[in-house]
Design a protein around this motif. Structure first.
Motif, short mmCIF file in Angstrom:
data_model
loop_
_atom_site.label_atom_id
_atom_site.label_comp_id
_atom_site.label_asym_id
_atom_site.label_seq_id
_atom_site.Cartn_x
_atom_site.Cartn_y
_atom_site.Cartn_z
N ARG A 58 38.29 -119.15 -9.38
CA ARG A 58 37.75 -119.16 -10.74
C ARG A 58 37.04 -120.49 -11.03
NH1 ARG A 58 35.17 -116.96 -14.62
NH2 ARG A 58 35.88 -117.49 -16.70
N ALA A 59 37.63 -121.58 -10.58
CA ALA A 59 37.01 -122.90 -10.78
C ALA A 59 35.67 -122.99 -10.06
CB ALA A 59 37.95 -124.00 -10.31
N GLN A 63 32.10 -123.55 -11.79
CA GLN A 63 31.22 -124.64 -11.35
C GLN A 63 29.82 -124.11 -11.08
OE1 GLN A 63 31.99 -127.97 -11.21
NE2 GLN A 63 29.80 -128.22 -10.85
N GLU A 64 29.73 -122.94 -10.47
CA GLU A 64 28.41 -122.35 -10.23
C GLU A 64 27.71 -122.04 -11.55
OE1 GLU A 64 28.88 -118.96 -7.69
OE2 GLU A 64 29.73 -120.15 -6.06
N GLN A 65 28.46 -121.51 -12.52
CA GLN A 65 27.87 -121.23 -13.83
C GLN A 65 27.41 -122.52 -14.51
OE1 GLN A 65 30.82 -119.08 -16.05
NE2 GLN A 65 30.55 -117.18 -14.88
N LEU A 66 28.21 -123.57 -14.37
CA LEU A 66 27.83 -124.86 -14.95
C LEU A 66 26.57 -125.40 -14.29
CD1 LEU A 66 28.51 -127.24 -16.81
CD2 LEU A 66 29.91 -128.16 -14.96
N ASP A 67 26.48 -125.30 -12.98
CA ASP A 67 25.28 -125.77 -12.28
C ASP A 67 24.05 -125.00 -12.75
OD1 ASP A 67 26.84 -127.55 -10.89
OD2 ASP A 67 26.98 -126.30 -9.08
N ALA A 69 23.66 -123.47 -15.64
CA ALA A 69 23.35 -123.87 -17.02
C ALA A 69 22.68 -125.23 -17.05
CB ALA A 69 24.64 -123.90 -17.85
N GLN A 70 23.11 -126.15 -16.21
CA GLN A 70 22.48 -127.47 -16.17
C GLN A 70 21.04 -127.38 -15.67
OE1 GLN A 70 25.24 -129.75 -13.81
NE2 GLN A 70 26.34 -130.49 -15.63
N ARG A 71 20.79 -126.55 -14.68
CA ARG A 71 19.41 -126.38 -14.20
C ARG A 71 18.53 -125.78 -15.29
NH1 ARG A 71 22.03 -124.77 -9.42
NH2 ARG A 71 21.74 -122.57 -9.95
N ARG A 72 19.06 -124.80 -16.00
CA ARG A 72 18.29 -124.18 -17.08
C ARG A 72 17.99 -125.19 -18.19
NH1 ARG A 72 21.41 -118.36 -17.60
NH2 ARG A 72 20.57 -117.48 -15.67
#
Length: 82
Positions: A58-59, A63-67, A69-72
């Motif tokens: 899950r972590a 982390q993939e979702q956070l990456d 979102a940061q790219r977007r």
């Protein structure tokens, strides 16, 4: 006469064997309880390991979702000129 000596030696050896075995036999119930407790702990550890693996997965997904979102956000900021 030799029979009596052999018989006495054998009986003495049996008495020594029984006296040595007695403390071990008296500890068997405690050893059994300890073994059951260790098995229970092993089961709990296995359950915790499975939970830890689930949390790790899950972590990694978060982390993939956070990456992403940061790219977007970086793309949005670049478009806005910030």
């Amino acid at each position: 006469m030799v029979k009596w000596i052999v018989l006495a030696v054998v009986l003495f050896a049996l008495v020594v064997f029984v006296l040595a075995l007695r403390p071990v036999l008296t500890r068997l119930p405690r050893l059994r309880r300890a073994a059951v407790a260790l098995q229970r702990r092993a089961g709990e550890a296995e359950a915790l390991r499975a939970t830890a693996e689930t949390l790790q997965a899950r972590a990694e997904a978060l982390q993939e979702q956070l990456d992403t979102a940061q790219r977007r956000m970086a793309v949005i900021k670049a478009k806005r000129g910030d």
